[in-house]
Design a protein around this motif. Sequence first.
Motif, PDB file in Angstrom:
ATOM      1  N   THR A  45     -22.300 -23.612 -30.816  1.00 56.68           N
ATOM      2  CA  THR A  45     -23.696 -23.327 -30.442  1.00 56.68           C
ATOM      3  C   THR A  45     -23.805 -21.988 -29.702  1.00 56.68           C
ATOM      4  O   THR A  45     -24.900 -21.485 -29.483  1.00 56.68           O
ATOM      5  N   TRP A  46     -22.663 -21.435 -29.306  1.00 57.73           N
ATOM      6  CA  TRP A  46     -22.658 -20.115 -28.649  1.00 57.73           C
ATOM      7  C   TRP A  46     -22.884 -19.038 -29.719  1.00 57.73           C
ATOM      8  O   TRP A  46     -22.206 -19.013 -30.743  1.00 57.73           O
ATOM      9  N   LYS A  47     -23.819 -18.154 -29.444  1.00 54.95           N
ATOM     10  CA  LYS A  47     -24.152 -17.088 -30.390  1.00 54.95           C
ATOM     11  C   LYS A  47     -23.943 -15.712 -29.756  1.00 54.95           C
ATOM     12  O   LYS A  47     -24.098 -15.541 -28.546  1.00 54.95           O
TER      13      LYS A  47
ATOM     14  N   PRO B 210     -25.061 -19.279 -25.027  1.00 58.05           N
ATOM     15  CA  PRO B 210     -25.146 -20.677 -25.482  1.00 58.05           C
ATOM     16  C   PRO B 210     -26.606 -21.154 -25.444  1.00 58.05           C
ATOM     17  O   PRO B 210     -27.519 -20.348 -25.224  1.00 58.05           O
ATOM     18  N   THR B 211     -26.818 -22.433 -25.591  1.00 59.91           N
ATOM     19  CA  THR B 211     -28.172 -22.973 -25.502  1.00 59.91           C
ATOM     20  C   THR B 211     -28.706 -22.768 -24.083  1.00 59.91           C
ATOM     21  O   THR B 211     -27.934 -22.591 -23.136  1.00 59.91           O
ATOM     22  N   ILE B 212     -30.014 -22.790 -23.940  1.00 54.55           N
ATOM     23  CA  ILE B 212     -30.622 -22.576 -22.624  1.00 54.55           C
ATOM     24  C   ILE B 212     -30.177 -23.655 -21.645  1.00 54.55           C
ATOM     25  O   ILE B 212     -29.993 -23.395 -20.444  1.00 54.55           O
ATOM     26  N   GLU B 213     -29.948 -24.882 -22.140  1.00 56.49           N
ATOM     27  CA  GLU B 213     -29.478 -25.967 -21.270  1.00 56.49           C
ATOM     28  C   GLU B 213     -28.076 -25.680 -20.750  1.00 56.49           C
ATOM     29  O   GLU B 213     -27.777 -25.898 -19.562  1.00 56.49           O
TER      30      GLU B 213
ATOM     31  N   LYS C 204     -13.929 -17.866 -16.886  1.00 55.28           N
ATOM     32  CA  LYS C 204     -13.990 -19.262 -17.336  1.00 55.28           C
ATOM     33  C   LYS C 204     -15.411 -19.639 -17.750  1.00 55.28           C
ATOM     34  O   LYS C 204     -15.613 -20.393 -18.694  1.00 55.28           O
ATOM     35  N   ALA C 205     -16.395 -19.089 -17.019  1.00 54.71           N
ATOM     36  CA  ALA C 205     -17.796 -19.406 -17.322  1.00 54.71           C
ATOM     37  C   ALA C 205     -18.193 -18.908 -18.705  1.00 54.71           C
ATOM     38  O   ALA C 205     -18.827 -19.633 -19.487  1.00 54.71           O
ATOM     39  N   PHE C 206     -17.791 -17.663 -19.040  1.00 55.78           N
ATOM     40  CA  PHE C 206     -18.300 -17.045 -20.268  1.00 55.78           C
ATOM     41  C   PHE C 206     -17.336 -17.144 -21.449  1.00 55.78           C
ATOM     42  O   PHE C 206     -17.566 -16.541 -22.496  1.00 55.78           O
TER      43      PHE C 206
END
Length: 461
Positions: free
Chosen positions: A243-245, A392-395, A223-225
């Motif tokens: 935003t996930w790369k 994803p973004t660092i945040e 679920k996390a990834f």
Amino acid sequence: MAKKKQIELTIEEKLQNALVPKEEQPYKIPNNWCWVRLGNITQIKGGKRIPKGTSLLKENTGYKYIRVTDMKNGTVLNDDIHYISKDIYNKISNYTISKNDIYITCAGTIGRVGIIPVEFDGANLTENADKIIIKHINKNLLVKVLSSYIVQKQIQEVITTGCQPKLAIKKIEQLKIPLPPINEQQRIVERIESLFVKLDRAKELIENTLAQFEQNKMAILHKAFTGELTAKWRKEKGILKDTWKSMALENCGTWSGGGTPSMSCGDYWENGNIPWITSKDMKNIYIEKTQKYITEKGVECSSAKYIDKPAILFVTRSGILRRIFPVCMVKIPFTVNQDLKVLVPSKMVCLEYLYWICIYKSNKILGTCMKSGTTVESISTDKLKKFKITVPTIEEQQEIVNILDKLLAKYNKIKNLEQQLEKIELLKKAILAKAFRGELGTNNPDEESAENLLKEILAEK
């Protein structure tokens, strides 16, 4: 010139030769027991490799061939048995093992002992194991005494070293074992098995709990990834999933390898204060202490780089890679040996995020990055660096880590269960040690001495 006629010894003379002298006995045993050498109460014969240029077969020819890999848990496993052709069997038919025998591994993995299940009666035996032929001795007792620390310690002391460690038949024959009277042998076996049943039941419960934890953990990581854990967070922040790369591990930070100091550097371990990490230290999420500490000079004399930033460690060469892909985090200054690779994350990748996604992807990493055709299991560093993860973004990475910390916090006690498994194995060893000192409360001092049993065996040799 005629050979001299061999003088026939009397039973009493044979007995004295068979008994281990008091000064050589490892410890005191009950008065009606005796210390003997294994070769004096059994026959030990080797197995046989298949002829050069031939191969083992998977199809059932009716001629089973037992390998060391089949010998586990005191028995022979039936899940991956190989066979030989009738022609090969005819050439090595003298090297079979009986359901009445015991096996002992003598090359590679050394010192495993066990019984032969009835379905393997008459199977051919690998050259990396020997058979122990017994009479008038409880088979289960002999397996247990050979598995005990007192005998396993002797085995380790007489292994010949080289390209492949070996245990010679002559060394096996010289192993010293305590021999109880025949009725006492059965009582010891029953007592040991009664205690082991309880320990095995506890072990099974713990293993089931650990398996359930692992299943739950992987479900949470899934679920996390896949973005499910932070879907609500993204919606509140107005952030889209695009935003996930996809990013190769080589682009997640700076990579370095490990090494061992040159012998010409002198003593590089004494008074060392820099943790030197090996695959043996890769047991916890974070590594805080190691088995060895190296000096600054030792680091200078090795190809290992001194790392003073938080990093991810990957084991790339170890037998443990057959089962798992070890990944750990380190937040203290350290260096590593040549079997590990270090990844110091860039500012755009969170250390804990990187750790958990590598744990989640560990089976896939093993499946795609393992080298083939090597004698020691190893990971291709080039393939590992090219392995891609979603970032994803660092945040959002940090938010995922925060959620994982909360969801997995209740599982932090799982290490206690793993320690309980280790304690169960230690308890088994302690039970065996007591059993063969006559301390399980089963001995009857009024029974006739085991020396009478020994005489009976010697009379037939």
